[in-house]
Design an enzyme around this catalytic site. Structure first.
Site, PDB file in Angstrom:
ATOM      1  CG  ASN A 183      18.479  88.360  45.788  1.00 53.95           C
ATOM      2  OD1 ASN A 183      19.236  89.330  45.289  1.00 53.95           O
ATOM      3  ND2 ASN A 183      18.716  87.225  45.377  1.00 53.95           N
ATOM      4  CG  HIS A 191      25.571  72.896  45.209  1.00 52.63           C
ATOM      5  ND1 HIS A 191      25.147  74.125  44.438  1.00 52.63           N
ATOM      6  CD2 HIS A 191      24.552  71.837  44.633  1.00 52.63           C
ATOM      7  CE1 HIS A 191      23.934  73.899  43.919  1.00 52.63           C
ATOM      8  NE2 HIS A 191      23.635  72.585  43.989  1.00 52.63           N
ATOM      9  CB  CYS A 196      43.809  59.006  45.530  1.00 49.19           C
ATOM     10  SG  CYS A 196      42.805  57.891  46.879  1.00 49.19           S
TER      11      CYS A 196
HETATM   12  P1  NAD Z   1      24.134  83.142  41.853  1.00 50.37           P
HETATM   13  O1  NAD Z   1      25.604  83.798  41.763  1.00 50.37           O
HETATM   14  O2  NAD Z   1      23.412  82.440  40.606  1.00 50.37           O
HETATM   15  O3  NAD Z   1      23.240  84.291  42.607  1.00 50.37           O
HETATM   16  C1  NAD Z   1      23.564  85.049  43.568  1.00 50.37           C
HETATM   17  C2  NAD Z   1      22.346  85.738  44.129  1.00 50.37           C
HETATM   18  O4  NAD Z   1      22.758  86.513  45.225  1.00 50.37           O
HETATM   19  C3  NAD Z   1      21.822  86.623  43.088  1.00 50.37           C
HETATM   20  O5  NAD Z   1      20.180  86.571  43.057  1.00 50.37           O
HETATM   21  C4  NAD Z   1      22.021  88.118  43.705  1.00 50.37           C
HETATM   22  O6  NAD Z   1      21.213  89.230  43.375  1.00 50.37           O
HETATM   23  C5  NAD Z   1      22.194  87.883  45.208  1.00 50.37           C
HETATM   24  N1  NAD Z   1      23.122  88.806  45.940  1.00 50.37           N
HETATM   25  C6  NAD Z   1      24.279  89.530  45.486  1.00 50.37           C
HETATM   26  N2  NAD Z   1      24.685  90.064  46.512  1.00 50.37           N
HETATM   27  C7  NAD Z   1      23.845  89.706  47.598  1.00 50.37           C
HETATM   28  C8  NAD Z   1      23.864  90.081  49.017  1.00 50.37           C
HETATM   29  N3  NAD Z   1      24.769  90.880  49.522  1.00 50.37           N
HETATM   30  N4  NAD Z   1      22.844  89.658  49.928  1.00 50.37           N
HETATM   31  C9  NAD Z   1      21.964  88.815  49.177  1.00 50.37           C
HETATM   32  N5  NAD Z   1      21.867  88.644  47.974  1.00 50.37           N
HETATM   33  C10 NAD Z   1      22.656  89.015  47.438  1.00 50.37           C
HETATM   34  O7  NAD Z   1      24.624  82.017  43.254  1.00 50.37           O
HETATM   35  P2  NAD Z   1      23.230  80.706  43.560  1.00 50.37           P
HETATM   36  O8  NAD Z   1      21.947  80.992  43.452  1.00 50.37           O
HETATM   37  O9  NAD Z   1      23.990  80.318  44.808  1.00 50.37           O
HETATM   38  O10 NAD Z   1      23.775  79.737  42.432  1.00 50.37           O
HETATM   39  C11 NAD Z   1      25.144  79.534  41.937  1.00 50.37           C
HETATM   40  C12 NAD Z   1      26.007  78.096  42.195  1.00 50.37           C
HETATM   41  O11 NAD Z   1      27.458  78.248  42.186  1.00 50.37           O
HETATM   42  C13 NAD Z   1      25.594  77.550  43.381  1.00 50.37           C
HETATM   43  O12 NAD Z   1      25.370  76.201  43.006  1.00 50.37           O
HETATM   44  C14 NAD Z   1      26.756  77.543  44.258  1.00 50.37           C
HETATM   45  O13 NAD Z   1      27.320  76.287  44.617  1.00 50.37           O
HETATM   46  C15 NAD Z   1      27.926  77.999  43.501  1.00 50.37           C
HETATM   47  N6  NAD Z   1      28.859  79.162  43.993  1.00 50.37           N
HETATM   48  C16 NAD Z   1      29.005  78.906  45.414  1.00 50.37           C
HETATM   49  C17 NAD Z   1      30.043  80.091  45.933  1.00 50.37           C
HETATM   50  C18 NAD Z   1      30.219  79.947  47.480  1.00 50.37           C
HETATM   51  O14 NAD Z   1      30.497  78.910  48.022  1.00 50.37           O
HETATM   52  N7  NAD Z   1      30.265  81.180  48.004  1.00 50.37           N
HETATM   53  C19 NAD Z   1      30.495  81.238  45.156  1.00 50.37           C
HETATM   54  C20 NAD Z   1      30.071  81.189  43.821  1.00 50.37           C
HETATM   55  C21 NAD Z   1      29.322  80.065  43.238  1.00 50.37           C
END
Ligand code: NAD
Length: 246
Positions: free
Chosen positions: A212, A119, A146
């Site tokens: 998870n 992503h 840009c």
């Molecule tokens: P999501 O927010 O949909 O799900 C997060 C998952 O992590 C949940 O299933 C939750 O139960 C679990 N979780 C929470 N705390 C945890 C822990 N300490 N250890 C393990 N698991 C834990 O996230 P997703 O599935 O990555 O999809 C969301 C989209 O948002 C992605 O496409 C991503 O690109 C984007 N995103 C990225 C970031 C980042 O780069 N850190 C942050 C927010 C969103």
């Protein structure tokens, strides 16, 4: 009688491991998951209304401001033991492909190399019209332009409705097809096509380990092992169990 395969023994025996991470692995580094990030002022919006090309065309200032705030948060964040355990794991198994949906760059900061970023990455910017990458992320209030073509700069992330970078997707699919063990860490598995990777691996006989705190909303299936808990604890524990003498 065949010995019982625990997640640790499956991992220890694996030749090829594919790991898919999501926002959950970075939660304990203080980076909110997508929906949690929409607090305070941002509570008035939906993620889908800020993370689309249409939103940027409609109100580039608003979208820029949201990403600038997320990027400021990132500067204070550090990789946690979950990110670091995956660096260690890549030294233990013959082949490891680390695929991430995260845009925070924390895997690379922890020391992982060759990360497949499905992503994009929040620390990079490119221009909206032609995709020219800018050398650095300008920390300006106004949306910068840009230097090559004058169009507005946007974060180099994949927005809703956009295609994934095809080379990254190809590498992810290959790794899933060839894996003996597929680790799914901190993802709700709702966003396609990343969500299908584990089933592609499972169909070819890979064991799937889901790390998870919860399986809420996630499909279970044969060969799927749920290791319930935060990634920063479970991943180091799993490694210590698989390679106890290290
Ligand atoms: P999501 O927010 O949909 O799900 C997060 C998952 O992590 C949940 O299933 C939750 O139960 C679990 N979780 C929470 N705390 C945890 C822990 N300490 N250890 C393990 N698991 C834990 O996230 P997703 O599935 O990555 O999809 C969301 C989209 O948002 C992605 O496409 C991503 O690109 C984007 N995103 C990225 C970031 C980042 O780069 N850190 C942050 C927010 C969103």
């Amino acid at each position: 009688m065949a010995p019982i395969s625990t997640p640790a023994t499956l991992l220890k025996r694996a030749r090829r491991v594919a790991v898919l991470t999501g926002a959950g692995i970075s939660a304990e580094s203080g980076i909110p998951t997508f929906r949690d990030a929409l607090s305070g002022y941002w509570a008035r919006f939906r993620a889908e209304d800020l993370a689309t090309p249409e939103a940027f065309e409609r109100d580039p200032e608003l979208v820029w401001r949201w990403y600038r705030e997320r990027r400021h948060r990132l500067r204070d964040a550090e990789p946690n033991p979950g990110h670091r355990a995956l660096v260690t794991l890549s030294d233990k198994v013959p082949q490891l492909t680390l695929i991430t949906q995260n845009v925070d760059g924390l895997h690379a900061r922890a020391g992982s190399t060759g990360v497949v970023e499905l992503h994009g990455n929040l620390t990079r910017v490119r221009c909206f019209d032609a995709g020219h990458l800018a050398p650095e992320f300008p920390d300006t209030e106004a949306v910068p332009r840009c230097a090559r073509c004058g169009s507005l700069l946007r974060p180099d992330v994949v927005w809703f409705g956009e295609l994934l970078p095809q080379a990254a997707l190809h590498r992810a699919l290959e790794a899933a097809r060839r894996a003996d063990v597929f680790l799914s860490v901190g993802t709700s598995n709702l966003v396609e096509p990343a969500a299908s990777l584990r089933w592609i691996a499972a169909e070819r006989g890979a064991a799937v380990l889901v790390i998870n705190p919860t399986m809420d909303g996630q499909r279970r299936g044969p060969g799927v092992h749920h290791l319930a808990g935060p990634a920063s604890r479970i991943l180091p524990e799993l490694l210590s169990e698989a390679w106890p003498t290290d």
